[in-house]
Motif scaffolding. Structure first.
Motif, PDB file in Angstrom:
ATOM      1  N   ILE A 205      -8.431  10.631   5.256  1.00  0.00           N
ATOM      2  CA  ILE A 205      -8.799  10.285   3.884  1.00  0.00           C
ATOM      3  C   ILE A 205      -7.674   9.516   3.209  1.00  0.00           C
ATOM      4  CG2 ILE A 205      -9.272  11.268   1.603  1.00  0.00           C
ATOM      5  CD1 ILE A 205     -10.771  13.549   3.132  1.00  0.00           C
TER       6      ILE A 205
ATOM      7  N   GLU B  92      -3.698   9.216  -6.677  1.00  0.00           N
ATOM      8  CA  GLU B  92      -5.093   9.253  -6.237  1.00  0.00           C
ATOM      9  C   GLU B  92      -5.191   9.501  -4.737  1.00  0.00           C
ATOM     10  OE1 GLU B  92      -7.796   6.193  -7.621  1.00  0.00           O
ATOM     11  OE2 GLU B  92      -6.722   6.093  -9.535  1.00  0.00           O
ATOM     12  N   VAL B  93      -4.280   8.913  -3.968  1.00  0.00           N
ATOM     13  CA  VAL B  93      -4.269   9.146  -2.522  1.00  0.00           C
ATOM     14  C   VAL B  93      -3.986  10.620  -2.241  1.00  0.00           C
ATOM     15  CG1 VAL B  93      -3.122   8.591  -0.330  1.00  0.00           C
ATOM     16  CG2 VAL B  93      -3.622   6.769  -1.982  1.00  0.00           C
TER      17      VAL B  93
ATOM     18  N   ALA C 160      -7.010  12.827  -3.250  1.00  0.00           N
ATOM     19  CA  ALA C 160      -8.127  12.663  -2.321  1.00  0.00           C
ATOM     20  C   ALA C 160      -7.873  13.400  -1.013  1.00  0.00           C
ATOM     21  CB  ALA C 160      -8.377  11.179  -2.062  1.00  0.00           C
ATOM     22  N   CYS C 161      -6.668  13.281  -0.468  1.00  0.00           N
ATOM     23  CA  CYS C 161      -6.416  13.952   0.810  1.00  0.00           C
ATOM     24  C   CYS C 161      -6.323  15.462   0.641  1.00  0.00           C
ATOM     25  CB  CYS C 161      -5.216  13.359   1.536  1.00  0.00           C
ATOM     26  SG  CYS C 161      -3.586  13.729   0.902  1.00  0.00           S
TER      27      CYS C 161
ATOM     28  N   LYS D   9      -5.422   2.244  -3.494  1.00  0.00           N
ATOM     29  CA  LYS D   9      -5.340   3.280  -4.529  1.00  0.00           C
ATOM     30  C   LYS D   9      -3.889   3.660  -4.786  1.00  0.00           C
ATOM     31  CE  LYS D   9      -9.837   3.917  -4.935  1.00  0.00           C
ATOM     32  NZ  LYS D   9     -10.597   5.086  -4.625  1.00  0.00           N
TER      33      LYS D   9
ATOM     34  N   LEU E  56      -7.494   1.074   0.567  1.00  0.00           N
ATOM     35  CA  LEU E  56      -8.259   0.511  -0.548  1.00  0.00           C
ATOM     36  C   LEU E  56      -7.357   0.123  -1.720  1.00  0.00           C
ATOM     37  CD1 LEU E  56     -11.317   2.950  -0.542  1.00  0.00           C
ATOM     38  CD2 LEU E  56     -11.293   0.528   0.162  1.00  0.00           C
TER      39      LEU E  56
ATOM     40  N   TYR F 137       0.826  -1.203   0.000  1.00  0.00           N
ATOM     41  CA  TYR F 137       0.000   0.000   0.000  1.00  0.00           C
ATOM     42  C   TYR F 137       0.860   1.252   0.000  1.00  0.00           C
ATOM     43  CZ  TYR F 137      -3.577  -3.276   1.607  1.00  0.00           C
ATOM     44  OH  TYR F 137      -4.437  -4.334   1.719  1.00  0.00           O
TER      45      TYR F 137
ATOM     46  N   GLU G 220      -7.993   5.774   1.558  1.00  0.00           N
ATOM     47  CA  GLU G 220      -7.675   5.557   0.140  1.00  0.00           C
ATOM     48  C   GLU G 220      -6.497   4.587  -0.019  1.00  0.00           C
ATOM     49  OE1 GLU G 220      -9.397   7.053  -2.688  1.00  0.00           O
ATOM     50  OE2 GLU G 220     -10.799   7.236  -1.016  1.00  0.00           O
TER      51      GLU G 220
END
Length: 130
Positions: free
Chosen positions: A101, A114-115, A118-119, A110, A108, A3, A105
């Protein structure tokens, strides 16, 4: 599964450690490092941040979140000193909401960008509807 990992930089050691504890409840498989305080006092330490980055570095990427002004300066300096930095991003996000967030993410699976996106979107989050 590998991750995206997180590094939490705060002027307070207690804030960084407490936030890490919260995030591990929602994303137990995400590697998270807390880099808070400076030699037992309020402040940040570039060497401590560098060590945190290297301790959780992931080939999928690492996101660094910070609280206040000089934490950014020390995070940038730490990144310059780090051996592995090609997949490390410093996020322009509020520390608590952004880290929460990011942990979700990352958990999941990501990808790094994308992480980060999103944050960073947490800056626009409305917490109380008028």
């Amino acid at each position: 599964m590998n991750y995206v990992s997180l590094v939490l930089v705060s002027h307070s050691e207690e804030i960084a450690k407490g936030l890490k504890k919260l995030l591990k409840q929602i994303a137990p498989d995400v590697r998270i490092a807390a880099a808070g305080g400076s030699d037992g006092e309020i402040g940040t330490n570039a060497l401590h941040i560098q060590e945190a980055i290297e301790s959780v570095y992931s080939e999928k990427g690492t996101v660094v979140l910070f609280d206040l002004g000089s934490a950014l300066l020390n995070a940038e300096l730490a990144l310059e000193m780090a051996d592995r930095k090609e997949r490390v991003r410093i996020a322009d996000a509020p520390l608590v909401e952004g880290a929460y967030i990011a942990a979700v993410e990352a958990g999941l699976g990501k990808p790094l960008e994308e992480v980060v996106q999103a944050c960073e979107a947490a800056k626009e989050m409305v917490k109380i509807a008028k």
